[in-house]
Design a protein around this motif. Structure first.
Motif, PDB file in Angstrom:
ATOM      1  N   ASN A  82      31.882  48.734  35.517  1.00  0.00           N
ATOM      2  CA  ASN A  82      31.501  50.149  35.468  1.00  0.00           C
ATOM      3  C   ASN A  82      30.012  50.311  35.198  1.00  0.00           C
ATOM      4  OD1 ASN A  82      33.705  51.864  36.045  1.00  0.00           O
ATOM      5  ND2 ASN A  82      34.682  51.196  34.141  1.00  0.00           N
TER       6      ASN A  82
ATOM      7  N   GLN B  56      31.889  31.759  29.811  1.00  0.00           N
ATOM      8  CA  GLN B  56      32.742  32.365  30.838  1.00  0.00           C
ATOM      9  C   GLN B  56      32.079  33.639  31.366  1.00  0.00           C
ATOM     10  OE1 GLN B  56      36.247  34.305  29.422  1.00  0.00           O
ATOM     11  NE2 GLN B  56      37.190  34.444  31.443  1.00  0.00           N
TER      12      GLN B  56
ATOM     13  N   GLU C 226      39.901  50.548  20.093  1.00  0.00           N
ATOM     14  CA  GLU C 226      38.539  51.018  20.317  1.00  0.00           C
ATOM     15  C   GLU C 226      37.996  50.567  21.657  1.00  0.00           C
ATOM     16  OE1 GLU C 226      36.507  49.683  16.877  1.00  0.00           O
ATOM     17  OE2 GLU C 226      37.179  51.375  15.659  1.00  0.00           O
ATOM     18  N   ARG C 227      38.509  49.453  22.128  1.00  0.00           N
ATOM     19  CA  ARG C 227      37.926  48.888  23.336  1.00  0.00           C
ATOM     20  C   ARG C 227      37.972  49.877  24.494  1.00  0.00           C
ATOM     21  NH1 ARG C 227      40.671  43.887  24.166  1.00  0.00           N
ATOM     22  NH2 ARG C 227      39.343  43.170  22.488  1.00  0.00           N
ATOM     23  N   TYR C 228      39.081  50.576  24.620  1.00  0.00           N
ATOM     24  CA  TYR C 228      39.219  51.458  25.782  1.00  0.00           C
ATOM     25  C   TYR C 228      39.128  52.935  25.403  1.00  0.00           C
ATOM     26  CZ  TYR C 228      40.513  47.256  28.255  1.00  0.00           C
ATOM     27  OH  TYR C 228      40.504  46.004  28.819  1.00  0.00           O
TER      28      TYR C 228
ATOM     29  N   HIS D 111      34.433  47.127  31.838  1.00  0.00           N
ATOM     30  CA  HIS D 111      33.254  47.835  31.347  1.00  0.00           C
ATOM     31  C   HIS D 111      31.997  47.295  32.027  1.00  0.00           C
ATOM     32  CE1 HIS D 111      35.973  49.195  28.129  1.00  0.00           C
ATOM     33  NE2 HIS D 111      35.108  50.183  27.966  1.00  0.00           N
TER      34      HIS D 111
ATOM     35  N   GLU E  81      28.091  49.263  38.321  1.00  0.00           N
ATOM     36  CA  GLU E  81      28.239  50.216  39.433  1.00  0.00           C
ATOM     37  C   GLU E  81      27.490  51.512  39.154  1.00  0.00           C
ATOM     38  OE1 GLU E  81      32.221  50.832  40.872  1.00  0.00           O
ATOM     39  OE2 GLU E  81      32.407  48.721  41.438  1.00  0.00           O
TER      40      GLU E  81
ATOM     41  N   TYR F  65      42.307  32.581  21.615  1.00  0.00           N
ATOM     42  CA  TYR F  65      41.317  33.162  20.714  1.00  0.00           C
ATOM     43  C   TYR F  65      40.649  32.034  19.935  1.00  0.00           C
ATOM     44  CZ  TYR F  65      44.346  37.085  21.737  1.00  0.00           C
ATOM     45  OH  TYR F  65      45.088  38.027  22.397  1.00  0.00           O
TER      46      TYR F  65
ATOM     47  N   ILE G 272      39.925  44.047  37.588  1.00  0.00           N
ATOM     48  CA  ILE G 272      41.147  44.037  36.785  1.00  0.00           C
ATOM     49  C   ILE G 272      41.284  45.440  36.209  1.00  0.00           C
ATOM     50  CG2 ILE G 272      42.242  43.122  34.701  1.00  0.00           C
ATOM     51  CD1 ILE G 272      40.635  40.524  35.184  1.00  0.00           C
ATOM     52  N   ILE G 273      42.465  45.998  36.311  1.00  0.00           N
ATOM     53  CA  ILE G 273      42.655  47.337  35.763  1.00  0.00           C
ATOM     54  C   ILE G 273      43.708  47.253  34.672  1.00  0.00           C
ATOM     55  CG2 ILE G 273      43.376  49.697  36.274  1.00  0.00           C
ATOM     56  CD1 ILE G 273      42.356  48.832  39.258  1.00  0.00           C
TER      57      ILE G 273
ATOM     58  N   ARG H 224      32.215  45.403  26.495  1.00  0.00           N
ATOM     59  CA  ARG H 224      33.555  45.470  25.894  1.00  0.00           C
ATOM     60  C   ARG H 224      34.614  44.744  26.696  1.00  0.00           C
ATOM     61  NH1 ARG H 224      34.688  51.601  24.061  1.00  0.00           N
ATOM     62  NH2 ARG H 224      33.039  51.826  22.524  1.00  0.00           N
TER      63      ARG H 224
ATOM     64  N   ALA I 121      36.734  56.687  37.879  1.00  0.00           N
ATOM     65  CA  ALA I 121      36.850  56.179  36.512  1.00  0.00           C
ATOM     66  C   ALA I 121      36.951  54.665  36.500  1.00  0.00           C
ATOM     67  CB  ALA I 121      38.073  56.780  35.839  1.00  0.00           C
ATOM     68  N   VAL I 122      37.522  54.126  37.562  1.00  0.00           N
ATOM     69  CA  VAL I 122      37.735  52.680  37.619  1.00  0.00           C
ATOM     70  C   VAL I 122      36.767  52.074  38.622  1.00  0.00           C
ATOM     71  CG1 VAL I 122      39.396  50.905  38.261  1.00  0.00           C
ATOM     72  CG2 VAL I 122      40.142  52.893  36.945  1.00  0.00           C
ATOM     73  N   ALA I 123      36.084  51.022  38.187  1.00  0.00           N
ATOM     74  CA  ALA I 123      35.072  50.405  39.047  1.00  0.00           C
ATOM     75  C   ALA I 123      35.706  49.795  40.286  1.00  0.00           C
ATOM     76  CB  ALA I 123      34.323  49.322  38.268  1.00  0.00           C
TER      77      ALA I 123
ATOM     78  N   PHE J 236      35.589  43.097  31.000  1.00  0.00           N
ATOM     79  CA  PHE J 236      35.200  42.864  32.387  1.00  0.00           C
ATOM     80  C   PHE J 236      35.057  44.196  33.130  1.00  0.00           C
ATOM     81  CE2 PHE J 236      37.060  41.869  36.731  1.00  0.00           C
ATOM     82  CZ  PHE J 236      35.908  41.314  37.257  1.00  0.00           C
TER      83      PHE J 236
ATOM     84  N   TYR K  53      47.533  42.730  23.157  1.00  0.00           N
ATOM     85  CA  TYR K  53      46.244  42.241  22.657  1.00  0.00           C
ATOM     86  C   TYR K  53      45.489  41.410  23.682  1.00  0.00           C
ATOM     87  CZ  TYR K  53      48.602  43.734  18.480  1.00  0.00           C
ATOM     88  OH  TYR K  53      49.271  44.494  17.578  1.00  0.00           O
ATOM     89  N   THR K  54      46.146  41.099  24.778  1.00  0.00           N
ATOM     90  CA  THR K  54      45.508  40.248  25.777  1.00  0.00           C
ATOM     91  C   THR K  54      44.297  40.953  26.396  1.00  0.00           C
ATOM     92  OG1 THR K  54      47.582  39.143  26.243  1.00  0.00           O
ATOM     93  CG2 THR K  54      45.913  39.016  27.949  1.00  0.00           C
TER      94      THR K  54
ATOM     95  N   GLU L 232      40.980  41.350  29.138  1.00  0.00           N
ATOM     96  CA  GLU L 232      40.707  41.180  30.566  1.00  0.00           C
ATOM     97  C   GLU L 232      40.102  39.817  30.853  1.00  0.00           C
ATOM     98  OE1 GLU L 232      38.556  44.372  32.411  1.00  0.00           O
ATOM     99  OE2 GLU L 232      39.521  45.866  31.150  1.00  0.00           O
ATOM    100  N   GLU L 233      39.334  39.302  29.893  1.00  0.00           N
ATOM    101  CA  GLU L 233      38.693  38.009  30.128  1.00  0.00           C
ATOM    102  C   GLU L 233      39.722  36.887  30.130  1.00  0.00           C
ATOM    103  OE1 GLU L 233      37.476  40.341  27.862  1.00  0.00           O
ATOM    104  OE2 GLU L 233      36.232  41.010  29.517  1.00  0.00           O
TER     105      GLU L 233
ATOM    106  N   ASP M  90      36.844  54.796  25.478  1.00  0.00           N
ATOM    107  CA  ASP M  90      36.024  55.553  26.420  1.00  0.00           C
ATOM    108  C   ASP M  90      36.642  55.620  27.813  1.00  0.00           C
ATOM    109  OD1 ASP M  90      35.797  52.877  26.948  1.00  0.00           O
ATOM    110  OD2 ASP M  90      33.643  52.908  27.339  1.00  0.00           O
TER     111      ASP M  90
ATOM    112  N   GLN N 138      38.218  56.657  31.060  1.00  0.00           N
ATOM    113  CA  GLN N 138      38.218  57.965  31.697  1.00  0.00           C
ATOM    114  C   GLN N 138      39.375  58.041  32.672  1.00  0.00           C
ATOM    115  OE1 GLN N 138      34.934  60.020  31.818  1.00  0.00           O
ATOM    116  NE2 GLN N 138      34.466  58.829  29.991  1.00  0.00           N
TER     117      GLN N 138
END
Lengths: 227, 893
Positions: B624, B659, A166-168, B621, B627, B522, A69-70, B617, A177-179, B619, A44-45, A47-48, A170, A172
């Motif tokens: 992406n 943040q 749902e977060r991910y 996203h 970019e 949280y 962060i990937i 959604r 796919a990764v920034a 960081f 559940y962690t 990226e932020e 999308d 790819q």
């Protein structure tokens, strides 16, 4: 200063069994790596949260910072499966994370950092049979932060994980796919750099060039997350 | 870390060759330098390093015997072992001195064979010292101050132990005092030398005093004169802010050199009377030496070498030197407990304990877990009863004689002093935080209460003027610490403070600490840890989880449809130019509809918020989205006003998650959509208006705005750093290829190797500057210009906040009033405006001291441009601004 105590910034003995890079080259890459593998994350962690903790090891005044962060995702469900890569701009920042963050808690779990050879396309996905991390398939205990009872029962937890899922959704794969996270500063109006068509000398930036890495990883097909 | 190889790799004997099984045991590969079979010298060295792990007092003679019995005599291994031991384990120095004293004692009659060294040769102790001296000289050449100082501890103990002559030791200390007389000595150098002299004197003073008094006073006076000369810089780095006075010794704070001088003065006044209980001197138990048989070792005389500054000759387009040299600042400590609980640093014993602990924290930074363990074991290296016995330990024979300090409180107080060092700690904040976490894990029942008491004491300090940056680090420590221990804090005790003004430092602290906690956890999780009155107070924490706030999402918004059309294009991954042309048509229709005054701004806001919305959604996203639509963002960011709008839109979109404001601004700079100067300008414009992001009154900065400024300035400075490294690398490459070419061309190879660098290159040999180098140099010039602009804009911004000229549109009447003594004494009646302004002053101070190395380089230009508005003004605010600036840039001696 490693005479009396050993520094915590040493890479672990983990060996990526699927990498095709020679051992010598691996040492070399690790000795200037800017990427960390982070393990034992809760599913559940966010990226932020990761950003918040790891930015404390960043040295922006030295040209550093968190590049990207990937998040490690389950291959099938495209949901976080407990690991990620944190890429900095500088090697020193990765070492600082090894020294100060590895073995401390994030989102109430003790996380583990390891110097990594560098992210390559495809490595964002777990390589366990179920799609997640291999280690979760061996797990016998109940771990609410990791989706409950090991891999067998994982499916039962899916409802609970709707939001994370749902977060991910999308996410790819494939190139791009990764920034990248943004590279070095470049002169804006210069247009073509004089002489750039000429043969280029080697510069430190050439190492770890992402586009080249991405190219190579095609060979490695499913590059894997780590034990 | 269970999989980490737990067998300590000593493959003694063992049949198989080392290389052979490496492939199978590749998990050990990273440690293979450890796996070598140990040589007898290595075993001896390890014995030296490990001495005293069980009982220091007993092991001294055992180690001395082991060294003596080692055949053949291994002088260099012994001195190497001692050198590492002394510089990496300062708490063992007195015991190492005792070992060396035993080695210096006349050789006991040889047992058995007659091959033992003839008695006429110098003692083993002297031989070892001679070799040890080479290592010391090496530290001296590198100006490795900590190592130099710890060697001096060793020499000082040896002098008391009668191994080193009093005259040569005194001369050594005088050499360091001499550094303080050098013209224009840098503070780092002055402080290093002063501490060497001071600490050496503390250990050896009693004996020196007996033989020759004037030297002692001379050394102390030299330190005093030096310390007085750097008086003003102390005003900027005290952990408690006092805007109105020039007092450098505020309550509960102490400065390292100040305390050293107090200790020395006290000792000197009392004739340096020996105090056996202040620090261990195990060698004193040994019988006196007969000087006719064992003459003392004479330390060679030294000259502390000058600092070498490597100039790379890179200058800005205005010809300023842009090389950054970070100087030390006076080092303040903070007292959280009284003298019966933790050592007072103005006593000899207290000073030495703190010095040891500070060194340990610094040395063992590479391994916080071992550091924590060693800190908790520290009392065994001290005079008995220096620290209170652990609960349950057998009571000591004579407890009343000891200091009986509390170890854990002492450790936390010392670590927090390091964490709160200004302008910045020697190591990253997170190291100190993690170290305290490790201490708590090792001994929760004893460290926990010390942490709790420290937090309460610091919280109390918030209304007494605790520096704003210290308060920020305090909140950061608090949040990270709590995140490691289940967020359990007794918030209830701070409920009564909810009556304070919402901008009172205590309330700001609570708000900030909770915001940091939420970032690591949280919203709901953290809210549940609070007592009810706090849960429902919006000035404590927001009622809502932090999230995006897409202004146009609401169908009732007049521009909802327009925004939706943009979102749809972005979701459908339309090309950037399609989106741009859609925005153009949108602009036209809004233009004709005439419902909005600033159509350009509106369209930018719609575009940026829509883009952030598809990237909201995570960081990744965000990255992406940026970019994918870089050309769109570049198209939008066509001028300064446009960049300002982009930042405003981003800040509005993430107004419930600060943040993310930091992150988005950072990445907008990273992708060169906006420049650091744009962010600085935006921040100051934002605080001038009514839509202040922190909800503060106009012209005030909170820690959040400071974070934005810092993010921008660090980005600007970091880029210059990268550019500088790039130029250096390219130059080196070019030099190397020239050298190679010359070698190939049959140049005199012999002389090439010796003085390749100094040999002037003949004109016709110089190849054209490589195109890469030309580009890199050009980039360097552009980036230093941007760096200067960002710094300049920051100064201008602070001037407009704190000392605006009467004609400025925005005025903060409190900027003048909060700096006076009367106002400060009356702070109990301060409202939000006063506290806001006071905090802004705090950030200005921090800006000046934090970026002082950069400001110094550009002092002339920045000073002239930045302060042009207040030139000649004599209001208290203007004077304080200038004074702070002058101290930071070294223009006020």
């Amino acid at each position: 200063m490693a005479n009396v105590v050993q520094s915590l910034d040493q890479p672990s003995n983990y060996k990526d069994s699927q990498t095709r890079i020679e051992r010598q080259k691996q040492h070399e890459l690790l000795s200037k790596s800017t990427t960390l593998y982070i393990g034992n994350l809760s599913f559940y962690t966010t990226e932020e949260q990761i950003y918040e903790l790891f930015t404390k090891c960043a040295s922006p005044e030295d040209g550093g910072g968190i590049k990207r962060i990937i998040m490690g995702l389950d291959r099938h469900t495209r949901t976080p499966c407990g690991f990620c890569f944190v890429e900095y701009y500088t090697h020193a920042e990765a070492l600082a994370s090894m020294k100060y963050v590895s073995g401390t808690k994030l989102d109430e779990r003790i996380i583990r950092c390891d110097l990594d050879l560098g992210y390559k396309e495809g490595r964002q996905f777990g390589r366990g049979k179920s799609g997640g991390q291999v280690r979760d398939e061996h797990r016998q205990d109940y771990d609410p932060g990791r989706g409950g009872w090991g891999a067998q029962a994982q499916r039962l937890e899916i409802e609970r994980r709707r939001e994370v899922e749902e977060r991910y959704a999308d996410a790819q794969d494939g190139p791009g796919a990764v920034a990248g996270g943004g590279g070095d500063w470049k002169e804006a109006d210069g247009g073509t750099i004089p002489g750039s068509a000429l043969k280029r000398g080697r510069s430190p930036e050439d190492e770890g060039d992402n586009s080249r890495m991405a190219h190579r990883s095609r060979l490695d097909d499913f590059e894997a997350e780590r034990m | 870390m269970s999989y980490r190889s737990d067998e300590r790799p000593h493959h003694r004997g063992g049949g198989g060759g080392r290389g052979g099984h490496r492939r199978r045991h590749n998990r050990e590969d990273y440690n293979d330098h450890d796996r070598r079979v140990e040589s007898p010298e290595q075993i001896l060295k390890n014995a030296i390093l490990k001495m005293g792990e069980v009982d220091p007092a007993q092991e001294v003679s055992r180690l001395a015997n082991q060294i003596r019995e080692h055949v053949p005599v291994a002088v260099s291994a012994i001195s190497e072992g001692l050198r590492v031991g002394v510089t990496e384990q300062p708490y063992k120095i007195p015991y190492y001195a005792a070992v060396l004293r035993l080695l210096h004692d006349p050789t006991p009659p040889p047992v058995g064979d007659g091959d033992a060294a003839p008695s006429t040769s110098s003692s083993l102790g002297k031989q070892v010292l001679e070799d040890f001296w080479k290592g010391f000289q090496n530290y001296l050449d590198k100006l490795a101050w900590r190592e130099i100082r710890l060697c001096i501890h060793f020499f000082a103990h040896l002098m008391v132990a009668q191994v080193i002559s009093i005259e040569s030791m005194t001369a050594l200390l005088q050499s360091f005092a001499a550094v303080l007389d050098e013209f224009g000595v840098s503070y780092s150098r002055g402080k290093g030398a002063a501490l060497c002299a001071a600490e050496g004197l503390m250990i050896s003073g009693a004996v020196i005093k007996k033989s020759s008094t004037p030297e002692i006073s001379d050394i102390i006076n030299a330190i005093q004169t030096y310390n007085d000369s750097i008086f003003t810089s102390k005003l900027l780095v005290q952990p408690m802010i006092s805007l109105c006075s020039d007092v450098t010794a505020l309550e509960n704070t102490n400065e390292l050199l100040d305390t050293a001088l107090t200790v020395l003065r006290t000792l000197d006044a009392a004739d340096m009377v020996d105090s056996l209980t202040d620090f261990p001197q195990p060698y004193l138990d040994l019988p006196d030496l007969d000087p006719t048989i064992s003459s003392p070792f004479e330390l060679p005389s030294i000259l502390v070498p000058p600092e070498v500054i490597e100039l790379d000759g890179l200058a800005t387009d205005a010809g300023e030197d842009a090389q950054v040299k970070k100087e030390d600042w006076p080092e303040y400590g903070i007292r959280l407990f009284d003298d019966t609980v933790t050592p007072s640093p103005i006593t000899l014993a207290g000073f030495i304990v703190r010095s040891n602990l500070l060194d340990m924290i610094d040395i063992f930074e590479i391994n916080r877990k071992e550091c924590a363990r060693l800190l908790l074991e520290y009392p065994k290296w001290c005079v008995p009863d220096t620290f209170k016995a652990k609960p349950g330990a057998p009571p000591s024979e004579d407890e009343s004689a000891g200091k009986n300090w509390q170890l854990e409180s002492t450790l936390i107080e010392t670590i927090l002093s390091c964490l709160f060092a200004l302008p910045e700690p020697a190591h990253k904040s997170i190291f100190h935080i993690a170290l305290i976490t490790e201490l708590c894990k090792l001994s929760p029942s004893t460290v926990g209460p010390a942490v709790g008491k420290s937090i309460r004491k610091l919280y109390g300090g918030l209304s007494e003027g605790l520096d704003v940056e210290v308060a920020r680090r305090f909140a950061e420590w608090f949040a990270v610490h709590m995140s490691n221990f289940g967020f359990q804090w007794v918030w209830k005790e701070w409920v009564p403070d909810l009556v304070l003004s919402e901008q009172h430092p205590k309330r700001a602290f609570v708000r900030r600490a909770l915001e940091f906690e939420i970032r690591l956890s949280y919203h709901d999780r953290i809210q549940k840890t609070l007592p009810e009155p706090m849960q429902n107070d919006l000035n404590v924490m927001s009622g809502q989880a932090p999230g995006p706030d897409f202004e146009y999402e609401d169908p009732a918004n007049p521009h909802h449809d327009a925004a939706q059309s943009v979102v749809n294009l972005l979701r459908g991954r339309s090309k950037a130019d399609e989106v741009l042309s859609h925005l153009d048509s949108l602009k036209d229709s809004l233009d004709t509809s005439g419902i909005h005054m600033r159509v350009d701004s509106l369209v930018r806001s719609i575009a940026v918020q829509s883009l952030l919305s598809i990237g909201s959604r995570s960081f990744s996203h965000l990255l992406n989205a940026i970019e994918r639509y870089l050309p769109l963002l570049r198209g939008l960011a066509s001028n300064d006003e446009a960049k300002h709008d982009i930042l405003s839109s981003a800040a509005a979109f993430w107004k419930r998650n600060r943040q993310m404001v930091n992150i988005v601004f950072d990445k907008l700079m990273q992708y060169q959509i906006v420049d650091p100067t744009d962010v600085v300008a935006w921040t100051f414009t934002n605080v001038a208006g009514d839509r202040h992001l922190s909800g503060m009154r106009p012209l005030s900065l909170s820690a959040f705005e400071w974070d934005l400024l810092k993010g921008a300035l660090d980005k600007a400075n970091g880029r210059v750093m990268i550019a500088r490294r790039k130029v250096a690398a390219l130059r080196k490459e070019q030099d190397d290829s020239i050298a190679r070419a010359k070698a190939r061309d049959g140049a005199d190879v012999g002389s090439m190797e010796v003085d390749a660098e100094v040999k002037p290159i003949k004109q016709d040999d110089v190849p054209a500057e490589s195109p890469q180098l030309t580009t890199a140099l050009k980039a360097f010039v552009s980036l230093t210009r941007e760096q200067k602009a960002a710094l300049s804009r920051t100064i201008e911004g602070f001037v407009s906040c704190l000392a605006p000229s009467p004609s400025d549109a925005h005025q903060n009447p409190y900027a003048q009033t909060v700096v006076t003594e009367d106002a400060w004494e009356n702070r109990a009646s301060w409202g939000a405006d006063e506290w806001n302004t006071w905090e802004t002053w705090g950030w200005y101070r921090h800006f000046c001291r934090m970026y002082s190395p950069y400001l110094r380089n550009y002092a002339t230009t920045l000073g002239t441009v930045g302060f042009v508005k207040i030139e000649g003004t004599t209001t208290p605010a203007a004077l304080l601004m200038m004074k702070t600036w002058n101290i930071a840039t070294g223009q006020e001696a």
